[in-house]
Enzyme design. Structure first.
Site, short mmCIF file in Angstrom:
data_model
loop_
_atom_site.label_atom_id
_atom_site.label_comp_id
_atom_site.label_asym_id
_atom_site.label_seq_id
_atom_site.Cartn_x
_atom_site.Cartn_y
_atom_site.Cartn_z
N CYS A 34 0.84 -1.21 0.00
CA CYS A 34 0.00 0.00 0.00
C CYS A 34 0.87 1.26 0.00
O CYS A 34 1.62 1.49 0.95
CB CYS A 34 -0.94 -0.02 1.20
SG CYS A 34 -1.88 1.51 1.41
N CYS A 48 0.05 3.66 2.86
CA CYS A 48 0.60 3.18 4.13
C CYS A 48 2.06 3.60 4.27
O CYS A 48 2.49 4.02 5.35
CB CYS A 48 0.48 1.66 4.23
SG CYS A 48 -1.21 1.04 4.16
#
Length: 425
Positions: free
Chosen positions: A50, A53
């Site tokens: 991600c 993230c």
């Protein structure tokens, strides 16, 4: 720079990274069994692939470092949701990154901006008392200076106080809740009776009236934002829960003259017509338009006005260019009396169109940067579909010529053929 100085610099950087990382613990599926019953945890769930993230990582370490330096009771952790699936399921994680707080078996979800200040404010708000006591006028004035909206219970302990505390337990992720005695409030605040629930915002106050305002939780949820404010995508999304429409001035970040005039026009409207429209509208300006572009599935005109209905992802555009307060009043009245037609919405057709638009806007930058790679990736599902169809066709049963004649004949014709064969014998 000498080799020794380089080595010292690298060592110092590594020590700093390790020191900051020490404030954030890595959690796995054993966390729920090993944690202390009274521990308070702020947890980030992430996935290794991600991109959002990874962007949040430095902010998360700053949050952990600052909470530790302030002596906060909040422990900061992170968990790879793809590896610790049991823990992610326990917290009902559906997207990445997800930020949640665990306090005495109650889980609180954070949906605000992914900034250090936003996350710290959430952590401090939820980790503290549900209802914070203001025991002096000095404390009350200090709280007033720090909060745009204050929700205050005034009076002794009554069933209303219990209801107020229950509402605070649900809405603490969004707002601060306070309690105070009558003598702590400013002398200008007159209350018809006690106990009372009062909201202070925009330089005035509102008192809860069950007969007029209905349910306490619904009333607090409707009134928990200032009447006029700067709005980002997170705030706009949260406003959908209030049930009010939002009148937006879409402006640029630069201080263009027309943008300033639009903001002043809207702020004046929010102040001058508060009593008339505050039950129906919030007012604000937006400088970032990605959320609105996704809602309208196009690039919005800046500067401009629009009204958004976040309960169904609908929006309204003015029939004429808004340049005066009269134009804005006609626009708002037209929305309320339904003479101006709503656009957008969350129907199936609109959702499909919005999905296509979001996919296009997500893939387009990647395609421009690496067109060959994107074409190769896009061809993979097409190739798989073609291969699947080929295998299905290949597995179809085949017949001999003699068998094919029999299969193609209808049942009645097959019987006639058998009779004809017998007679010829």
């Amino acid at each position: 720079m000498s080799t020794t100085r380089k080595e010292l610099l690298i060592t110092a950087v590594l020590v700093l990274v390790l020191a900051v990382s020490a404030y954030v613990e890595d959690l796995d599926d054993s966390f729920m069994e090993t944690r202390g019953a009274d521990d308070i945890w702020l947890i980030k769930f992430y996935a290794p692939w991600c991109e959002f993230c990874r962007k949040l990582d430095p902010v998360w370490h700053q949050v952990g470092s600052e909470l530790r330096s302030l002596g906060s009771p909040v422990n900061v952790g992170r968990s790879d949701a793809t590896a610790s699936k049991g823990l992610a399921q326990e917290f009902r994680v559906k997207g990445y990154p997800a930020i949640l707080m665990l306090k005495k078996d109650v889980k609180y979800n954070y949906s605000g901006p992914r900034t250090k200040d936003g996350i710290l404010d959430f952590a401090n708000r939820v980790s503290g008392p549900l209802v914070r006591s203001l025991s002096s006028q000095k404390l009350f004035q200090h709280a007033m200076s720090r909060h745009d909206v204050m929700i205050v219970y005034v009076g002794a302990k009554t069933p209303l106080k219990g209801n107020f505390t229950s509402v605070a337990e649900e809405l603490i992720v969004q707002s601060y809740f306070f309690s105070a005695s009558r003598d702590v409030l400013p002398k200008a605040v007159s209350l018809p009776s006690l106990p009372a629930v009062v909201i202070f915002k925009d330089g005035i106050f509102f008192t809860f009236n069950e007969e007029v305002d209905g349910d306490l939780k619904s009333w607090i949820n409707r009134e928990r934002f200032p009447n006029y404010l700067k709005i980002d995508s997170y705030t706009l999304y949260a406003m959908g829960e209030t049930g009010k429409l939002v009148v937006l001035a879409l402006v640029e970040k630069s201080r263009c003259e027309r943008c300033q005039r639009y903001k002043s026009l809207l702020e004046g409207m929010a102040t001058d017509y508060r009593e008339t429209y505050s039950r129906f509208f919030y007012f604000g300006f937006m400088e970032e338009h990605d959320y609105i572009n996704g809602l309208t599935m196009g690039d919005v005109i800046v500067p401009s006005f629009m009204i958004v209905n976040l309960t169904n992802d609908g929006y309204f555009l003015p029939p004429v260019t808004v340049e005066t307060q009269r134009h804005l009043l006609d626009f708002m009245d037209g929305v309320l009396n339904r003479s101006i037609q709503a656009q957008g919405g969350n129907g199936v057709y609109q959702r499909i169109l919005r999905f296509i638009y979001d996919t296009k806007t997500t893939l387009q930058p990647a395609f421009l940067k690496a067109p060959v790679l994107c074409c190769c990736l896009a061809s993979i599902p097409i190739a798989l579909i073609i291969l699947f169809c080929y295998l299905c066709l290949k597995k179809r049963p085949s017949y001999d010529d003699d068998d094919e004649d029999v299969v193609l004949l209808a049942p009645s014709l097959q019987k006639r053929k058998k009779l004809a064969d017998k007679k010829s014998d």
